[in-house]
Design a protein around this motif. Sequence first.
Motif, PDB file in Angstrom:
ATOM      1  N   ARG A  38       0.834  -1.206   0.000  1.00 24.42           N
ATOM      2  CA  ARG A  38       0.000   0.000   0.000  1.00 24.42           C
ATOM      3  C   ARG A  38       0.869   1.256   0.000  1.00 24.42           C
ATOM      4  O   ARG A  38       0.494   2.275  -0.606  1.00 24.42           O
ATOM      5  CB  ARG A  38      -0.937  -0.011   1.208  1.00 24.42           C
TER       6      ARG A  38
ATOM      7  N   THR B 204      -6.732   2.715   0.793  1.00 23.23           N
ATOM      8  CA  THR B 204      -7.581   1.756   1.507  1.00 23.23           C
ATOM      9  C   THR B 204      -8.983   1.728   0.924  1.00 23.23           C
ATOM     10  O   THR B 204      -9.560   0.661   0.689  1.00 23.23           O
ATOM     11  CB  THR B 204      -7.638   2.115   3.003  1.00 23.23           C
ATOM     12  N   ARG B 205      -9.552   2.919   0.656  1.00 19.65           N
ATOM     13  CA  ARG B 205     -10.903   2.976   0.085  1.00 19.65           C
ATOM     14  C   ARG B 205     -10.929   2.418  -1.339  1.00 19.65           C
ATOM     15  O   ARG B 205     -11.926   1.838  -1.767  1.00 19.65           O
ATOM     16  CB  ARG B 205     -11.409   4.422   0.098  1.00 19.65           C
TER      17      ARG B 205
ATOM     18  N   ARG C 295     -10.508  -1.705  -1.113  1.00 22.27           N
ATOM     19  CA  ARG C 295     -11.530  -2.505  -0.420  1.00 22.27           C
ATOM     20  C   ARG C 295     -12.535  -3.175  -1.356  1.00 22.27           C
ATOM     21  O   ARG C 295     -12.741  -4.398  -1.272  1.00 22.27           O
ATOM     22  CB  ARG C 295     -12.256  -1.638   0.618  1.00 22.27           C
TER      23      ARG C 295
ATOM     24  N   GLU D  37     -13.184  -7.282  -2.085  1.00 24.90           N
ATOM     25  CA  GLU D  37     -14.461  -7.928  -1.796  1.00 24.90           C
ATOM     26  C   GLU D  37     -14.954  -8.789  -2.952  1.00 24.90           C
ATOM     27  O   GLU D  37     -15.595  -9.821  -2.734  1.00 24.90           O
ATOM     28  CB  GLU D  37     -15.510  -6.867  -1.447  1.00 24.90           C
TER      29      GLU D  37
END
Length: 403
Positions: free
Chosen positions: A29, A44-45, A48, A52
Amino acid sequence: MPARPPAPALSPAGTRVFQQLVMTGDASRTALARDTGLTPGAITRAVRPLLEVGLLHETGDRAPAEGTLGRPATVVTVQAEAHLVIGVKVTADELFGVLCDLRCRVLDEVTVPVRDHRPEAIVEQITDLVAGLRAGHPEVGSIGLAVSGDVDAASGHVAYSPFLTWRDVPLGEQVAERTGLATTVENDVRALLTGERWYGVGRGLSSLALVTVGTGIGCALLVNGQVVHGSFGVAGEVGHVLVDPDGPLCHCGNRGCVEAIAGTAGILERMAQAGFGGLGIGDVADLARSGQPDAVRVLADAGRAVGTGIATIANLLGAQHIVITGEAIGSSPAPDDRGEGRPAGDERDYDVMDPHVRRAFEQRAFGSAASAAIELRPLRFVDWARGAAACAVEDFVTHYGRS
């Protein structure tokens, strides 16, 4: 394989992160923040929703934290086989197809002869080829098609393809209807450049020119990190740069174009005039390697024409890197790793035009434009198909989650 959840619409940041990971394969990251210019929170956003749906995952591998003494950073990796693509290069003689993952690694390939040039017949053959490569692979989600000529990538229409004698063929729409898969259509040279932009020498470059030397002289341009299409689908027509006003007649109606001198037809015609009829381009190269004067002269003229043409590109665009490839340059065996990295080169001196190309380029390029890296490279037809697959990957990644 269980059904994937509905695709979330990615934010611009999400698309940028997804593109970066598809190009590189994996990154921490911290590295993603550095390479994309995004904040850790934005990373992070962005990551995600892709985690998923299974397009990314965080591995157990941990990279050392960059520039700090803190704990190692978790690596985010593309699930390359979560979405497969099929790339097809359409020629007048054969269809070359490849099954690729998101990193454009070739998982399978097939070649079939073209039986009929009518658009409906080609669409039928593409449909059958796709069905064969798709069998047993429910992860296949899109198709990329590479066709020579005037292609509108936005609409998937082939406005004109001289070798197929097509005009105004809605190829993308027809193939999508027959296969049920999202279909991207691109000019074959721009498709080849797209592959280089995503996975090859063009990765990380802001400017790149790719020139193909064969039946015709093709050119595709990367400017400010984007493939150039031109307002009317025409850009970088290096094949019709004037080299010799008194030279051979070109099919465009002018004399002394690069294509008239360095294209396959021009080379073979001049060899026939010298008494060497019935040759192929490889035969001419072999004669030149053996020192046959006419072959040496004809290929030297061709090399100088190509060098002059690419110098014009460098003078206009200031390209960082120029790749010259195609059947008149040479051919190479299949890559040992089915497409990852550079092809295994032919150990012989395949590029007999090389010194003439470089000398003419150095003479014609102005000032610092002569600093561009020049690379002559052999090419297989399956590399064209891999470029078509790269176009499908680009379309998927860029428009993921959008209706």
